[in-house]
Design a protein around this motif. Structure first.
Motif, PDB file in Angstrom:
ATOM      1  N   ALA A   1     -10.745  23.169 -26.786  1.00  0.00           N
ATOM      2  CA  ALA A   1      -9.467  23.021 -27.481  1.00  0.00           C
ATOM      3  C   ALA A   1      -9.688  22.278 -28.785  1.00  0.00           C
ATOM      4  O   ALA A   1     -10.698  21.587 -28.964  1.00  0.00           O
TER       5      ALA A   1
ATOM      6  N   ALA B   1      -7.805  19.556 -31.360  1.00  0.00           N
ATOM      7  CA  ALA B   1      -6.717  18.601 -31.596  1.00  0.00           C
ATOM      8  C   ALA B   1      -6.715  18.224 -33.071  1.00  0.00           C
ATOM      9  O   ALA B   1      -7.766  17.936 -33.649  1.00  0.00           O
TER      10      ALA B   1
ATOM     11  N   VAL C   1      -3.112  18.616 -29.448  1.00  0.00           N
ATOM     12  CA  VAL C   1      -3.881  19.859 -29.369  1.00  0.00           C
ATOM     13  C   VAL C   1      -3.052  20.971 -29.998  1.00  0.00           C
ATOM     14  O   VAL C   1      -1.895  21.183 -29.619  1.00  0.00           O
TER      15      VAL C   1
ATOM     16  N   VAL D   1      -7.238  26.167 -20.752  1.00  0.00           N
ATOM     17  CA  VAL D   1      -6.717  24.797 -20.880  1.00  0.00           C
ATOM     18  C   VAL D   1      -5.444  24.768 -21.738  1.00  0.00           C
ATOM     19  O   VAL D   1      -5.168  23.772 -22.416  1.00  0.00           O
TER      20      VAL D   1
ATOM     21  N   ILE E   1      -2.817  21.757 -22.231  1.00  0.00           N
ATOM     22  CA  ILE E   1      -2.923  20.532 -23.039  1.00  0.00           C
ATOM     23  C   ILE E   1      -2.379  20.705 -24.459  1.00  0.00           C
ATOM     24  O   ILE E   1      -2.384  19.754 -25.241  1.00  0.00           O
TER      25      ILE E   1
ATOM     26  N   MET F   1      -4.097  13.630 -27.634  1.00  0.00           N
ATOM     27  CA  MET F   1      -5.329  13.265 -26.934  1.00  0.00           C
ATOM     28  C   MET F   1      -5.703  11.797 -27.154  1.00  0.00           C
ATOM     29  O   MET F   1      -6.537  11.255 -26.441  1.00  0.00           O
TER      30      MET F   1
ATOM     31  N   ASP G   1     -10.137  10.134 -23.513  1.00  0.00           N
ATOM     32  CA  ASP G   1     -10.102  11.037 -24.663  1.00  0.00           C
ATOM     33  C   ASP G   1     -10.049  10.242 -25.968  1.00  0.00           C
ATOM     34  O   ASP G   1     -10.701  10.601 -26.943  1.00  0.00           O
TER      35      ASP G   1
ATOM     36  N   ILE H   1     -12.707  10.303 -29.096  1.00  0.00           N
ATOM     37  CA  ILE H   1     -12.281  10.676 -30.443  1.00  0.00           C
ATOM     38  C   ILE H   1     -12.750   9.637 -31.456  1.00  0.00           C
ATOM     39  O   ILE H   1     -13.334   9.973 -32.494  1.00  0.00           O
TER      40      ILE H   1
ATOM     41  N   PHE I   1     -13.810  11.119 -15.540  1.00  0.00           N
ATOM     42  CA  PHE I   1     -12.415  10.769 -15.229  1.00  0.00           C
ATOM     43  C   PHE I   1     -11.708  12.018 -14.713  1.00  0.00           C
ATOM     44  O   PHE I   1     -12.231  13.126 -14.828  1.00  0.00           O
TER      45      PHE I   1
ATOM     46  N   LEU J   1      -9.521  15.041 -14.759  1.00  0.00           N
ATOM     47  CA  LEU J   1      -8.978  15.919 -15.792  1.00  0.00           C
ATOM     48  C   LEU J   1      -7.546  16.313 -15.455  1.00  0.00           C
ATOM     49  O   LEU J   1      -7.162  16.347 -14.280  1.00  0.00           O
ATOM     50  N   LEU J   2      -6.757  16.620 -16.476  1.00  0.00           N
ATOM     51  CA  LEU J   2      -5.404  17.104 -16.276  1.00  0.00           C
ATOM     52  C   LEU J   2      -5.450  18.426 -15.512  1.00  0.00           C
ATOM     53  O   LEU J   2      -6.379  19.216 -15.675  1.00  0.00           O
TER      54      LEU J   2
ATOM     55  N   VAL K   1     -15.540  15.069 -20.895  1.00  0.00           N
ATOM     56  CA  VAL K   1     -15.140  15.802 -22.104  1.00  0.00           C
ATOM     57  C   VAL K   1     -16.180  15.534 -23.189  1.00  0.00           C
ATOM     58  O   VAL K   1     -16.626  14.394 -23.365  1.00  0.00           O
TER      59      VAL K   1
ATOM     60  N   THR L   1     -16.843  15.816 -27.256  1.00  0.00           N
ATOM     61  CA  THR L   1     -16.039  15.902 -28.482  1.00  0.00           C
ATOM     62  C   THR L   1     -16.906  15.902 -29.739  1.00  0.00           C
ATOM     63  O   THR L   1     -17.849  15.103 -29.830  1.00  0.00           O
TER      64      THR L   1
ATOM     65  N   TYR M   1     -10.424  17.214 -34.020  1.00  0.00           N
ATOM     66  CA  TYR M   1     -11.421  17.001 -32.968  1.00  0.00           C
ATOM     67  C   TYR M   1     -11.538  18.246 -32.106  1.00  0.00           C
ATOM     68  O   TYR M   1     -10.542  18.732 -31.577  1.00  0.00           O
TER      69      TYR M   1
ATOM     70  N   GLY N   1     -12.980  19.724 -28.729  1.00  0.00           N
ATOM     71  CA  GLY N   1     -13.476  19.195 -27.457  1.00  0.00           C
ATOM     72  C   GLY N   1     -13.637  20.258 -26.395  1.00  0.00           C
ATOM     73  O   GLY N   1     -12.946  21.279 -26.391  1.00  0.00           O
TER      74      GLY N   1
ATOM     75  N   SER O   1     -14.116  20.605 -22.037  1.00  0.00           N
ATOM     76  CA  SER O   1     -14.088  19.876 -20.770  1.00  0.00           C
ATOM     77  C   SER O   1     -15.048  20.518 -19.778  1.00  0.00           C
ATOM     78  O   SER O   1     -15.236  21.736 -19.762  1.00  0.00           O
TER      79      SER O   1
HETATM   80  N1  WA2 Z   1      -9.417  18.833 -22.092  1.00  0.00           N
HETATM   81  C1  WA2 Z   1      -9.084  19.394 -20.893  1.00  0.00           C
HETATM   82  N2  WA2 Z   1      -8.561  18.713 -19.873  1.00  0.00           N
HETATM   83  C2  WA2 Z   1      -8.360  17.398 -20.043  1.00  0.00           C
HETATM   84  C3  WA2 Z   1      -8.679  16.749 -21.242  1.00  0.00           C
HETATM   85  C4  WA2 Z   1      -9.231  17.512 -22.290  1.00  0.00           C
HETATM   86  N3  WA2 Z   1      -9.550  16.931 -23.466  1.00  0.00           N
HETATM   87  N4  WA2 Z   1      -8.358  15.436 -21.098  1.00  0.00           N
HETATM   88  C5  WA2 Z   1      -7.852  15.285 -19.842  1.00  0.00           C
HETATM   89  N5  WA2 Z   1      -7.843  16.465 -19.201  1.00  0.00           N
HETATM   90  C6  WA2 Z   1      -9.291  18.489 -27.580  1.00  0.00           C
HETATM   91  O1  WA2 Z   1     -11.693  15.697 -27.797  1.00  0.00           O
HETATM   92  C7  WA2 Z   1     -10.678  16.562 -28.179  1.00  0.00           C
HETATM   93  C8  WA2 Z   1      -9.964  17.678 -24.614  1.00  0.00           C
HETATM   94  C9  WA2 Z   1      -9.939  16.798 -25.835  1.00  0.00           C
HETATM   95  C10 WA2 Z   1     -10.357  17.533 -27.098  1.00  0.00           C
END
Ligand code: WA2
Length: 282
Positions: free
Chosen positions: A77, A79, A129, A136, A139, A144, A150, A154, A169, A171-172, A180, A182, A206, A208, A210
């Motif tokens: 993704a 951001a 994002v 994903v 998000i 972030m 996160d 960053i 950690f 993840l969502l 993650v 980055t 950024y 990133g 996951s």
């Molecule tokens: N991506 C997917 N699931 C997540 C998450 C994440 N971060 N954080 C918590 N659950 C767009 O470093 C920039 C991705 C963060 C990037």
């Protein structure tokens, strides 16, 4: 007897662990390079062109079609760096409000959808994002910088210009333990020796990726013939006194000494190791 059986297993170990370790390490490296290249793609075709040549649809198509280049990732993704003064404009442009990651673990696993996140309070800057791989898409619009891991990633990525990795950690959405990776995106092509302040000022976003650890290890083990005979544990050993278990069973029955391999995820500030044992026949 003990010594004999352990030396007998060494040959098997060498072969199987070599497969897990080499395949895992190679695939992580390959995917890390491709995530780096995606950061350059966004810099060139989103920030470097007026108007931008990338929108959500383009990003989604391109990242799906090149998913084979990032074998162990669960999604990528982008951001955008947004100062508070630009917030209203960006929210209008994309048609959502910036959300904060403030949801509790249970709601998170079942109901991970941007509507369930609350609108972000005022901050100096945000990192919502704006583009995501389909896997994903939950998000999109989430800041972030509002999640501890996160946010740390960053800040470290933009000051260093290197690919950086979080501690493990949850993840969502998947609610699995993950990490993650980055890379910062800059508005100029900075020299490798650029100073941190120069980097921070030139930061525009950024990129990133996951890595969902349980599915990552599963993918690797499926590449082995007899996966049921190996017990794999992966640890984050950045802190020597309190290693964090990232993968594998808790109950370590007496199965003799594990084979320990150090894993290199390319961020020298994080240490990881893999411990493998043969499962005891009942
Ligand atoms: N991506 C997917 N699931 C997540 C998450 C994440 N971060 N954080 C918590 N659950 C767009 O470093 C920039 C991705 C963060 C990037």
């Amino acid at each position: 007897q003990q010594a004999q059986s352990s030396s007998r297993s060494t040959g098997k170990w060498r072969k199987k662990l070599l497969v897990v370790f080499v395949v895992g390490g190679d695939q992580f490296n390959v995917s890390m390079n491709h995530v780096h290249a995606l950061a350059i793609l966004v810099s060139t075709f989103h920030h470097g062109k007026q108007p931008s040549a990338i929108d959500q649809k383009t990003f989604e198509d391109y990242t799906e079609r090149t998913a084979f280049e990032r074998p162990l990732t669960s999604g990528v993704a982008y951001a955008l760096r947004v100062r508070h003064s630009e917030r209203e404009h960006i929210e209008k442009q994309y048609g959502w409000t910036i959300k904060k990651m403030d949801i509790d673990d249970q709601t998170l696993a079942q109901e991970c959808n941007p509507e369930n996140f609350s609108t972000s309070p005022v901050q100096d800057e945000y990192a919502p994002v704006i583009f995501s791989q389909k896997t994903v898409s939950h998000i999109v619009s989430i800041d972030m910088m509002s999640g501890k891991e996160d946010r740390e990633n960053i800040l470290r990525a933009r000051a260093s210009g290197k690919g950086v990795l979080t501690s493990p950690f949850k993840l969502l959405k998947s609610n699995h333990l993950g990490v993650v990776l980055t890379f910062a995106v800059y508005n100029t092509n900075l020299p490798p020796d650029a100073m941190p302040d120069e980097r921070i000022n030139a930061t525009v976003g950024y990129l990133g990726a996951s890595y969902d650890v349980p599915s990552l290890v599963e993918k690797l083990l499926h590449q082995l013939a007899s996966k049921q005979t190996i017990i794999v544990n992966v640890y984050d050993t950045t802190s020597e006194v309190s290693p964090i278990k990232m993968y594998g069973p808790d109950d370590v029955a007496d199965t003799g000494l594990p084979h320990i391999s150090h894993l290199d995820f390319g961020d020298p500030t994080r240490k990881h190791e893999m411990r493998c044992r043969f499962k005891q026949k009942p």
